[in-house]
Enzyme design. Sequence first.
Site, PDB file in Angstrom:
ATOM      1  N   HIS A 180       0.466  -1.204  -0.004  1.00  0.00           N
ATOM      2  CA  HIS A 180       0.117  -0.329  -0.054  1.00  0.00           C
ATOM      3  C   HIS A 180       0.713   1.227  -0.220  1.00  0.00           C
ATOM      4  CE1 HIS A 180       0.042   0.050   4.767  1.00  0.00           C
ATOM      5  NE2 HIS A 180       0.648   1.393   4.591  1.00  0.00           N
TER       6      HIS A 180
ATOM      7  N   ASP B 233       0.110  -7.434   1.220  1.00  0.00           N
ATOM      8  CA  ASP B 233       0.172  -6.179   1.774  1.00  0.00           C
ATOM      9  C   ASP B 233       2.227  -6.382   1.513  1.00  0.00           C
ATOM     10  OD1 ASP B 233       0.145  -3.419   1.449  1.00  0.00           O
ATOM     11  OD2 ASP B 233       0.394  -3.573   3.846  1.00  0.00           O
TER      12      ASP B 233
ATOM     13  N   SER C 219       4.843   1.771   8.032  1.00  0.00           N
ATOM     14  CA  SER C 219       4.333   1.404   7.040  1.00  0.00           C
ATOM     15  C   SER C 219       5.294   0.963   6.602  1.00  0.00           C
ATOM     16  CB  SER C 219       3.238   1.296   6.276  1.00  0.00           C
ATOM     17  OG  SER C 219       1.851   1.397   6.552  1.00  0.00           O
TER      18      SER C 219
END
Length: 464
Positions: free
Chosen positions: A119, A149, A224
Amino acid sequence: MKNLKRSAAAIALAGLTIFSSSFVSGAMAADARPLIQAMQNSEGEPTLAPMLKNVIPAVVNISVKGTKEVSNNMLFNIPEEFRFMFPQLNQPNRQREFRALGSGVIIDAKEGYIVTNHHVVEDASSIRIALSDGREYEATKIGSDPHTDLALLKLKEFDNLTALPFNSREQMDVGDFVVAIGNPFGLGQTVTSGIISALGRTGLNIENIENFIQTDAAINSGNSGGALVNLRGELVGINTAILGPNGGNIGIGFAIPVDMVKTVVKQLKEFGEVRRGTLGVAGSELTPDLAENFGYKGKAGAFVNEVTPGGAAEKAGIRPGDIITSINGKNIKSFGELRAIIATLGSGADAKIGIFRDGKNLTVNATLTEPDTLSGSDAGQLSDVLEGATLTNNDGGGVLVSAVAPRSRAFAVGLREGDVITTVNRDNVKDLSDLKNKMSKSKSGATALRIQRGSSVLYLTIRH
């Protein structure tokens, strides 16, 4: 104050010594002394600084630019005969520019490979990597997998990189000390510490395939793709998500375990995509009642409800009612963990599967198969609104939408990667073959497809 400071340091150091056995597997306290000594400063006070000096250069900041397509999904919620009344909705899909920040981890210093979250780099047309010493490089995306992911990047040009080694232990434990490193809110490299709070977290509806490490090390927006490391400076996970109001940290963060990272990266390097394998079982979590009824004294495992005819499980001799206890020597805690491990091993992979049946522990060998797939116009033969979608069997039941082509009819009606078709007109869908059969019998009036998207449920109505 000086004596008090030393006393506090002595207590903290004693704590590290006590816990040394939790992160040095099978080692005596004496074997842990070099590690403990390396975690002291010149005054004998505990510190993570020596370890971090080797780790921080391997964690990078990522900035991306790109465009995203904004579709007019409302148009397809309006009956065909009334769409002329809404000409504003007939405009073509619009492109919107975006910028985003994230983190990444260098895993190969010689080849310039970096792991991050899917993402972070999704829809990116430009990827810029900034190292801790201020150097900046351009990177290209080798491949990514939205279901786990994870994404693999490669630097175009680079020099003198530092890579993080993978965790050398086969087993992590709840209570092990960990450190999270990333780029929260674009502030630059930030280090937080904590412990492993739980392992094998599933059913959170964060990703399609879940087997998370849970930690109380502070993880915030921008972390992230950053690193979760142990006290030896080895990578144990890739930070991916948090639970908290408004995206703020409340001590519940999640990381993708390094075993999953290894298998996904291997496939992305070789194929540029993940060629997912299937075992061919549908099942459920093992409850105490099920365990008691089947004479199983363990507390963890995956219960097999159904075995797909002709699938890898049937060929290996797995039967309904079996309890799967391990894969390749790794104990299985839940059906969700089983699904995650199988999905990342890849089609054609051999798996040694431990099962419990009729009071006995058995081991069978299975070769994972490639899932049945319908894509593009083939999916459109089921219904024109599915044209452009890639449909495949979903371990655990239903049909997974594994990809959706931009500007396709499926995209326009609102289908997205990761959606799972679970019913047709209230009839449960077992697999792709079952979906074809039920769709072929529903050719008049309207057909309602029930779609599971994370924790949400929506319906797609098809008019014939």
